[in-house]
Design a protein around this motif. Structure first.
Motif, mmCIF file in Angstrom:
data_model
loop_
_atom_site.group_PDB
_atom_site.id
_atom_site.type_symbol
_atom_site.label_atom_id
_atom_site.label_comp_id
_atom_site.label_asym_id
_atom_site.label_seq_id
_atom_site.Cartn_x
_atom_site.Cartn_y
_atom_site.Cartn_z
ATOM 1 N N LEU A 142 77.169 48.920 82.808
ATOM 2 C CA LEU A 142 77.119 47.595 82.166
ATOM 3 C C LEU A 142 75.931 47.521 81.210
ATOM 4 C CD1 LEU A 142 77.883 45.142 85.123
ATOM 5 C CD2 LEU A 142 79.343 45.578 83.138
ATOM 6 N N ALA A 143 74.783 48.002 81.663
ATOM 7 C CA ALA A 143 73.575 47.964 80.820
ATOM 8 C C ALA A 143 73.741 48.830 79.581
ATOM 9 C CB ALA A 143 72.370 48.421 81.633
ATOM 10 N N ASP A 144 74.429 49.966 79.727
ATOM 11 C CA ASP A 144 74.605 50.880 78.593
ATOM 12 C C ASP A 144 75.765 50.496 77.680
ATOM 13 O OD1 ASP A 144 72.510 52.338 79.571
ATOM 14 O OD2 ASP A 144 73.760 53.823 80.590
ATOM 15 N N GLY A 145 76.564 49.502 78.088
ATOM 16 C CA GLY A 145 77.710 49.100 77.290
ATOM 17 C C GLY A 145 78.926 49.991 77.469
ATOM 18 N N PRO A 155 74.591 43.135 95.908
ATOM 19 C CA PRO A 155 73.520 42.373 96.578
ATOM 20 C C PRO A 155 72.289 42.162 95.706
ATOM 21 C CG PRO A 155 74.363 44.149 97.966
ATOM 22 C CD PRO A 155 74.918 44.376 96.613
ATOM 23 N N GLN A 156 71.993 43.133 94.846
ATOM 24 C CA GLN A 156 70.830 43.021 93.972
ATOM 25 C C GLN A 156 71.253 43.336 92.542
ATOM 26 O OE1 GLN A 156 68.076 45.783 95.908
ATOM 27 N NE2 GLN A 156 66.955 44.053 96.764
ATOM 28 N N LEU A 157 70.822 42.454 91.621
ATOM 29 C CA LEU A 157 71.220 42.608 90.222
ATOM 30 C C LEU A 157 69.987 42.681 89.332
ATOM 31 C CD1 LEU A 157 74.098 39.976 90.074
ATOM 32 C CD2 LEU A 157 74.371 42.452 89.878
ATOM 33 N N PRO A 158 69.997 43.548 88.313
ATOM 34 C CA PRO A 158 68.924 43.540 87.314
ATOM 35 C C PRO A 158 68.906 42.207 86.569
ATOM 36 C CG PRO A 158 70.287 45.522 87.144
ATOM 37 C CD PRO A 158 70.993 44.597 88.069
ATOM 38 N N ALA A 159 67.787 41.898 85.936
ATOM 39 C CA ALA A 159 67.614 40.596 85.278
ATOM 40 C C ALA A 159 68.612 40.371 84.154
ATOM 41 C CB ALA A 159 66.184 40.485 84.745
ATOM 42 N N ASP A 160 69.078 41.435 83.500
ATOM 43 C CA ASP A 160 69.961 41.263 82.344
ATOM 44 C C ASP A 160 71.444 41.312 82.716
ATOM 45 O OD1 ASP A 160 69.887 43.921 83.018
ATOM 46 O OD2 ASP A 160 69.541 44.674 80.994
ATOM 47 N N ILE A 161 71.747 41.381 84.006
ATOM 48 C CA ILE A 161 73.132 41.377 84.467
ATOM 49 C C ILE A 161 73.455 40.014 85.078
ATOM 50 C CG2 ILE A 161 74.836 42.439 85.977
ATOM 51 C CD1 ILE A 161 73.909 44.250 83.701
ATOM 52 N N GLN A 275 82.177 39.262 90.058
ATOM 53 C CA GLN A 275 82.358 39.966 88.792
ATOM 54 C C GLN A 275 81.017 39.906 88.073
ATOM 55 O OE1 GLN A 275 85.147 38.177 86.026
ATOM 56 N NE2 GLN A 275 84.723 36.101 86.715
ATOM 57 N N ALA A 276 80.630 41.008 87.457
ATOM 58 C CA ALA A 276 79.318 41.109 86.817
ATOM 59 C C ALA A 276 79.481 41.635 85.400
ATOM 60 C CB ALA A 276 78.402 42.029 87.628
ATOM 61 N N TRP A 277 78.595 41.171 84.527
ATOM 62 C CA TRP A 277 78.625 41.601 83.127
ATOM 63 C C TRP A 277 77.218 41.512 82.543
ATOM 64 C CZ3 TRP A 277 80.378 37.058 85.124
ATOM 65 C CH2 TRP A 277 79.831 35.866 84.625
ATOM 66 N N HIS A 278 77.016 42.188 81.427
ATOM 67 C CA HIS A 278 75.716 42.127 80.765
ATOM 68 C C HIS A 278 75.579 40.803 80.031
ATOM 69 C CE1 HIS A 278 72.271 43.153 78.229
ATOM 70 N NE2 HIS A 278 72.023 44.124 79.094
ATOM 71 N N ALA A 279 74.350 40.273 79.997
ATOM 72 C CA ALA A 279 74.099 38.968 79.372
ATOM 73 C C ALA A 279 74.516 38.944 77.910
ATOM 74 C CB ALA A 279 72.618 38.606 79.508
ATOM 75 N N ARG A 280 74.535 40.102 77.257
ATOM 76 C CA ARG A 280 74.932 40.126 75.841
ATOM 77 C C ARG A 280 76.398 39.718 75.652
ATOM 78 N NH1 ARG A 280 75.668 45.817 76.936
ATOM 79 N NH2 ARG A 280 73.447 46.280 76.744
ATOM 80 N N ARG A 281 77.204 39.774 76.708
ATOM 81 C CA ARG A 281 78.615 39.406 76.634
ATOM 82 C C ARG A 281 78.857 37.926 76.923
ATOM 83 N NH1 ARG A 281 80.918 43.857 74.240
ATOM 84 N NH2 ARG A 281 80.574 45.763 75.441
ATOM 85 N N ASP A 282 77.821 37.213 77.282
ATOM 86 C CA ASP A 282 77.979 35.823 77.734
ATOM 87 C C ASP A 282 78.797 34.971 76.773
ATOM 88 O OD1 ASP A 282 77.225 35.097 80.222
ATOM 89 O OD2 ASP A 282 75.250 34.354 79.695
#
Length: 302
Positions: A142-145, A155-161, A275-282
């Motif tokens: 997700l971070a790499d696109g 359970p744990q997500l990076p700040a940008d996810i 469901q998780a996605w990168h913030a750039r997709r918001d």
């Protein structure tokens, strides 16, 4: 176009506020500007249009005939300019796009049947490329696109996810009926010493069940680790193995008469399926539509 060079477009916003409010102070509040700045802008506008625009009669300001004629065209022009900056509308029926989605066997059984039916009916030009990998790899991709959406337990997500909980599930254990007490279920000690099946992409990956057991000072014996939910029930039948999975998994898999499901005799927290996605997709309209469809499919009746 040459006429536009004579005016700062911000002045048009000020003109619209002045003609709408017919009051310098209220226009300043609406524009989040100071009253002197708006008064100065009004002086510039009067010079540009060679018209007073607002005139005082009695105790109020009234717009001039020229200003009244400007207002409809000004409304339309500002609306069109605002539309240029607004994200394009998303029409699923006309869209052409491929989304890369990562999810497990469990996620595929829960989400894909209803989601694919929805896509074929409402957005036939949207394609899915589904991959299966560990949750750690999902977050990295997700971070790499490399993927657009990941569906699973995080359970744990990076700040940008960013994540959205689709539903909560509970754990249930499954074993061959012949290995269980005829009346009642296994006691905790019996459950712990029995061999267990763990569904994981790699045997060295941490999992919520064993983490919770360790936190409570308990340990189970994992005799088999395999990456596929779909094979897990088949390997339990005819053996003394116990499989502990999310309850919704069983509803999505063919029933086996030889097996019996029962509540684990240990306290296990519910599972938040996300469901998780990168913030750039918001703010991507197509991505937002897909997320809404995934959510709707998870909440639809079975």
């Amino acid at each position: 176009m040459d006429e536009l060079r004579r005016i700062d477009l911000n002045l048009l916003l000020t003109l619209h506020a002045l003609l709408t409010e017919r009051h310098v102070t209220r226009a300043a509040v609406r524009l989040h500007r100071s009253q002197p700045a708006v008064s100065h802008a009004l002086a510039q506008l009067r010079e540009i249009f060679d018209d007073p625009l607002l005139v005082r009669r009695g105790g109020t300001l009234e717009i001039t005939t020229r200003a009244r004629a400007l207002l409809p065209a000004l409304d339309a022009a500002l609306g069109q300019l605002n539309g240029l900056l607004r994200p394009p509308a998303f029409d699923p029926a006309q869209a052409r796009r491929n989304f890369r989605v990562a999810l497990s066997d469990y996620g595929a059984r829960i989400v894909l049947p209803a989601l694919v039916r929805t896509l074929r009916a409402e957005a036939p030009g949207i394609d899915l490329s589904v991959v299966q990998t560990s949750r750690e790899a999902m977050l990295a991709q997700l971070a790499d696109g490399e993927i657009d959406l990941a569906i699973g337990v995080f359970p744990q997500l990076p700040a940008d996810i960013v994540a959205d909980t689709l539903f909560e599930d509970r754990y249930t254990s499954v074993a061959d009926r012949a290995t269980l007490p005829p009346h009642g279920d296994l006691r905790r000690e019996q459950w712990l010493v029995r061999p267990h099946v763990l569904v994981a992409m790699r045997p060295d990956l941490q999992n919520e069940i064993d983490q919770q057991l360790a936190a409570a000072g308990m340990e189970r014996h994992v005799a088999l680790v395999l990456p596929h939910w779909s094979a897990a029930l088949d390997v339990v039948a005819g053996t003394d193995l116990i499989l502990t999975v999310a309850a919704r998994t069983l509803a999505a898999m063919p029933a086996q008469a030889a097996l019996r499901a029962f509540a684990p005799p240990v306290a296990l927290l519910p599972i938040a399926f996300q469901q998780a996605w990168h913030a750039r997709r918001d703010d991507d309209p197509a991505h937002r539509w897909l997320r809404n469809m995934v959510s709707a499919c998870c909440h639809a009746p079975d």
